[in-house]
Design an enzyme around this catalytic site. Sequence first.
Site, PDB file in Angstrom:
ATOM      1  N   TRP A   1      -2.965   7.700   0.296  1.00 42.25           N
ATOM      2  CA  TRP A   1      -2.532   6.787   1.362  1.00 42.25           C
ATOM      3  C   TRP A   1      -1.302   5.982   0.986  1.00 42.25           C
ATOM      4  O   TRP A   1      -0.399   5.803   1.803  1.00 42.25           O
ATOM      5  CB  TRP A   1      -3.691   5.892   1.810  1.00 42.25           C
TER       6      TRP A   1
ATOM      7  N   ASP B   1      -2.775  -2.371   2.218  1.00 38.31           N
ATOM      8  CA  ASP B   1      -3.610  -1.553   3.101  1.00 38.31           C
ATOM      9  C   ASP B   1      -5.063  -1.713   2.648  1.00 38.31           C
ATOM     10  O   ASP B   1      -5.419  -1.297   1.550  1.00 38.31           O
ATOM     11  CB  ASP B   1      -3.152  -0.089   2.976  1.00 38.31           C
TER      12      ASP B   1
ATOM     13  N   LYS C   1     -13.266   2.617   9.157  1.00 33.93           N
ATOM     14  CA  LYS C   1     -14.043   2.827   7.941  1.00 33.93           C
ATOM     15  C   LYS C   1     -15.172   1.796   7.884  1.00 33.93           C
ATOM     16  O   LYS C   1     -16.335   2.144   7.859  1.00 33.93           O
ATOM     17  CB  LYS C   1     -13.162   2.702   6.700  1.00 33.93           C
TER      18      LYS C   1
END
Length: 359
Positions: free
Chosen positions: A101, A171, A195
């Site tokens: 990511w 993030d 999530k």
Amino acid sequence: MRKKNFFAGPSVLPVEVLEQLRDQLVDYEGQGLSMIEASHRGGMFEEMYDGCLALFRELLGVPDDYDVYFLGGGATLQFTMIPTNFLLKGRHADYTKTGTWSNKACSDAMKLGDVNVVFDDKAGNYTTLPDPKTLKPSEGSCYMYICANETIGGIEWQEFPDTGDVPLICDMSSDILSRPVDVKKFAMIYGGVQKNLGPAGATFIIMRRDMLERRNEGLTAYMDYGLHAKDKGLYNTPPVFSIWAVKLVLEWIKRNGGAEGMQKRAAEKSKLIYDVIDSSDFFRSPVDPRYRSKMNIVFRLPSEDLEKQFVAESTKAGMLGLKGHRSVGGLRASVYNALPLEDVVALRDFMKEFERKNG
Ligand SMILES: *Cc1c(COP(=O)(O)O)cnc(C)c1O
């Protein structure tokens, strides 16, 4: 019977929340209208939304000089919005590359301006992190970028660097509200909600207000954090359903002890699985033990054939999502906030039994 849900995202939600959504879907709190058919301007949506933002602030301890709101476009849109706003012409930003990511965020930023990579564990296959005590931003950097929890690699920062006057942007898609964080350390925290916070659709943004003074000029409307901050994310139509469900999940988190309660749950659940891994030569964790994720537990078996068999047999036993991400292989158990302890106990027992039969 409900499956045991180890998917990495979208992922498990508290059953109580699903039931509340079902019960309220047609007629929201007796108002004769569904939340998902109401205007997002004023009225019942805004009342719900304001409550959601207030609760999010409360649970995370967000100081008053930060804006909090939700956008669409997923965490991925932020990979572009962050450098578009804050990577100033003629300057550079620092990026840490710690897995899939942050690599994606970094490669988008590189297309938009100058990037200085301060850490890249490519050679180690992204199994360790920089020491947060010694990691420093470079001179003149517009911001430093990190990913708190690499969902695919299963690696999580336990402490965060002190970047001084250089804004730290993070993030937190896959570990938001799984533990308390000191929001003041960050200029911006963001993530997709799918999530740990709700169904896919919304992206949370937490941003210190003075960041708006550091923006590039001439931004188009949606790309401009200034417009979103002014309208608390309601510049255009927000992902209403997702936000409504997030509010219910936040209420569930509050009932279950808040960020501290979630931290205890995560420690207990992840320990069950890591203990099996550590007490056996059959299971193996590729991740530096100091930085193991408490949300996404990545592990390997002695062969890929055994891993395939593990996925097949666990699926048959009602446990979904244990196959590792296609880019890295292996196995991964995502044990997000809403996953019940009993489901992790069941996985632990399944792992032990699988080793007994195949080890
Ligand atoms: C899932 C995930 C993303 C991507 O989220 P989208 O909402 O699908 O864009 C980004 N970062 C992390 C850490 C993730 O887990």
